[in-house]
Design a protein around this motif. Structure first.
Motif, short mmCIF file in Angstrom:
data_model
loop_
_atom_site.label_atom_id
_atom_site.label_comp_id
_atom_site.label_asym_id
_atom_site.label_seq_id
_atom_site.Cartn_x
_atom_site.Cartn_y
_atom_site.Cartn_z
N CYS A 39 -9.49 55.40 -0.95
CA CYS A 39 -8.54 54.61 -1.51
C CYS A 39 -7.05 55.43 -0.81
CB CYS A 39 -8.38 54.68 -2.98
SG CYS A 39 -6.82 53.91 -3.70
N ARG A 41 -3.99 55.00 -1.95
CA ARG A 41 -3.29 55.44 -3.14
C ARG A 41 -3.68 56.62 -3.75
NH1 ARG A 41 -2.83 49.44 -6.03
NH2 ARG A 41 -2.12 48.55 -4.12
N LEU A 46 -13.66 54.00 -2.86
CA LEU A 46 -13.93 52.65 -2.99
C LEU A 46 -15.23 52.09 -2.85
CD1 LEU A 46 -10.76 51.29 -0.81
CD2 LEU A 46 -10.79 51.44 -3.19
#
Length: 92
Positions: A39, A41, A46
């Protein structure tokens, strides 16, 4: 022991041949040296939920993504064009 060794530790060459299948994420990591399942962020992992293989469905999804990007890249409308009451008050 090789990948075809059985669970009890005995090397049994007839058990299971080495798989030639590579997972999509492993291929991307090997070819481009990127971790596609990380990810951007939070750095978490994932999960691949499914794949889309129908060409018409792929085209529709890509067209929708392109349309949303076009809308996101546009400037916001002018405030004066939204305020119709103000224009009516000026003409009165």
């Amino acid at each position: 022991m090789g990948a075809s060794a059985s669970a009890n530790g005995n090397d049994n060459s007839a058990a299971a041949p080495l798989s030639r299948h590579w997972a999509w994420a492993d291929l991307m990591r090997r070819a481009f040296d990127i971790d596609v399942l990380a990810c951007s962020r939070c750095g978490g992992r994932l999960r691949l939920m499914g794949t889309v293989e129908n060409p018409d469905a792929i085209r529709a999804i890509l067209a929708a993504v392109a349309m949303s990007r076009e809308l996101a890249d546009r400037a916001p409308p002018l405030a004066a064009s939204l305020d119709t009451n103000h224009a009516a008050a000026l003409s009165a």
